[in-house]
Design an enzyme around this catalytic site. Structure first.
Site, mmCIF file in Angstrom:
data_model
loop_
_atom_site.group_PDB
_atom_site.id
_atom_site.type_symbol
_atom_site.label_atom_id
_atom_site.label_comp_id
_atom_site.label_asym_id
_atom_site.label_seq_id
_atom_site.Cartn_x
_atom_site.Cartn_y
_atom_site.Cartn_z
ATOM 1 C CB CYS A 172 6.573 4.472 8.221
ATOM 2 S SG CYS A 172 6.664 2.771 7.574
ATOM 3 C CG HIS A 274 5.359 5.576 4.080
ATOM 4 N ND1 HIS A 274 6.302 5.751 4.858
ATOM 5 C CD2 HIS A 274 4.902 6.921 3.600
ATOM 6 C CE1 HIS A 274 6.134 6.969 5.491
ATOM 7 N NE2 HIS A 274 5.242 7.620 4.699
#
EC number: 3.4.19.12
Length: 482
Positions: A172, A274
């Site tokens: 990510c 994330h």
């Protein structure tokens, strides 16, 4: 036992040839039954003797796998061996990255993106955002991922927005960076990144993400900070995830009831952190989350907006409030213009202004006398002095000054006292620009050292140290005394 053949039951006396007076069904009578005499048992080479202990089949399989893979004798030493560039390039996984600006700057540099710097923000207040150098190309927000939070569907019409779905674990950070720089206007991406953008512009978001996941160039750069233990941890997590999935399927059979129960249980799972991105594109601010199928349009950038971050900031604050007190681990990074470029331009402008002012007053004896009494801050005619700033004398000769600066110099040229005051101001501006340039160079050196420290692998040294402690009996003594 799965995939095994169930043995037939032993035959009893009724299965042997019988006398005619015994009645059988027509089907049984119609079949011919032949009973063979038992043959002498001959042990095959692969059959163990009844007197020998039976070997564990799992152990036999492990030994066979070891022979087939040609594994080294000491697996621990091999596991602790530092990674080579070939190891990083050939490994197909992606490792987790810390939210460290130095790592992101290194990724951008190796990708070929120029004049961009990632800076960390310690507050979401607009006053902090206003301190950033303009333009601000994007924001990267780090939070603990929770799939139960309602994210909405996203937008189908995205205009010229470039967006890629994250199709692999732990990637990510690079996906967030790419979702920003691919949308930045006037940014030099480098040859490979520019070619990749052109090749994927007509792909859908999933295929685009798949191309990133399989791109060895990008994957190697993302993994360039890693140590061997990072690779082993990723491989182990993947193996555990596959094993858990297989065991769950075997127990539940994939029923709808159990699927609903598993969705309810997600809130109790410990999800990882994330990265998502915020960018301005086509007059709108977008939230780009690689784990969502579509990009989310936050709001329109009005003509009266001084900076698009005024629209992104409430969205980020809202995300933080969604979690209430369940977590406080958040991080915000900003992609801005690289300060070194700005400081270089300031040095050129200040030095060129001084040169123009001196040219206008070269016939003024009092002004020239005052100037000659002070040593020059920067000798623009000496290449040795300019080498520190990667400049040449021609950079100052071709410098274009603004009309405001030219007008100030023209007004001061008629008054020696006013000209001297303006000269001193230009000197201060030049000193400040040089100081900020040097401070930024020191900051870049610190970032490089952080990257080098992250790459250092102390696993083998620590293993040897503990091994020596065990040989000397220190560990045993510590266990006994604890």
């Amino acid at each position: 036992m799965p995939n095994s053949v169930r043995p037939s039951p032993p035959k009893d006396a009724d299965d042997a040839p019988c006398e005619k007076h015994l009645r059988r069904s027509s089907r049984r009578a119609a079949s011919s039954i032949v009973v063979k005499a038992p043959e002498a048992f001959v042990e095959s080479p692969s059959t163990s003797s009844p007197n020998e202990p039976r070997r564990n089949p799992k152990r036999k399989a492990a030994e066979a796998a070891t022979e087939a893979l040609n594994l080294p004798d000491n697996l621990l030493d091999e596991a602790l061996r530092p990674l080579t560039a070939a190891d990083v390039e050939e490994w197909e996984g992606w490792v987790e990255l810390e939210s460290e600006p130095a790592f992101f700057n290194t990724i951008l540099h190796h990708l070929g993106v120029k004049d961009v710097k990632v800076q960390e923000l310690f507050s979401i207040d607009q006053s902090w955002l206003d301190t950033l150098l303009k333009p601000i190309y994007g924001l990267i927000f780090l939070f603990q991922y929770t799939p139960d939070v309602d994210e909405g569907e996203g937008e189908d019409e995205t205009g010229s927005l470039w967006f890629a779905n994250q199709t692999t674990n732990n990637a990510c950070a690079t996906f967030a960076l790419l979702n920003i720089v691919m949308n930045a206007q006037g940014l030099e991406l480098g040859d490979q990144l520019r070619e990749f953008k052109e090749a994927t512009k007509n792909m859908n978001t999933v295929l685009r993400g798949h191309e990133i996941s399989n791109n060895k160039f990008m994957r190697s750069i993302h993994n360039s900070f890693t140590r061997r233990m990072d690779h082993l941890n990723v491989d182990l997590c993947l193996e555990n995830a596959v094993s858990d999935t297989k065991s769950k399927k075997a127990k539940t059979g994939g029923s709808r009831t159990t699927k609903k129960a598993s969705r309810k249980k997600r809130a109790d799972d410990d999800y990882g952190f994330h990265f998502i991105a915020y960018v301005p594109v086509d007059g709108y601010v977008w939230e780009l989350d690689g784990l969502r199928s579509k990009p989310h349009r936050i709001g329109r950038i009005g003509d009266d907006e001084t900076c698009w971050t005024n629209i992104a900031r409430p969205q980020i604050e809202g995300r933080i409030l969604q979690y209430e007190e369940s977590q406080i681990s958040f991080n915000l990074l900003a992609l801005c213009q690289r300060p070194v470029t700005l400081h270089t331009r300031s040095i050129i402008e200040a030095a060129a202004s001084i040169a123009l002012l001196k040219e206008h007053l070269k016939h003024d004896g009092s002004f020239t006398h005052l100037v000659n009494k002070q040593p020059p801050v920067l000798d623009v005619g000496n290449p040795a002095d300019l080498a520190e700033f990667n400049l040449r004398p021609s950079d100052f000769e071709s410098a274009v000054l603004g009309e405001t600066v030219k007008a100030r110099i023209s007004r001061a040229a008629s008054d020696s006292e006013q000209a001297w005051a303006l000269y001193e101001q230009f000197v201060v501006d030049l000193k400040v620009a040089i100081g900020e340039y040097r401070a930024e160079i020191i900051s870049l050196a610190v970032d490089e050292q952080r990257v080098k420290d992250r790459k250092k692998d102390y696993g083998q040294a620590l293993h040897r140290w503990v091994q020596k402690l065990a040989e000397k009996g220190v560990l045993q003594e510590m266990i006994e005394n604890s």
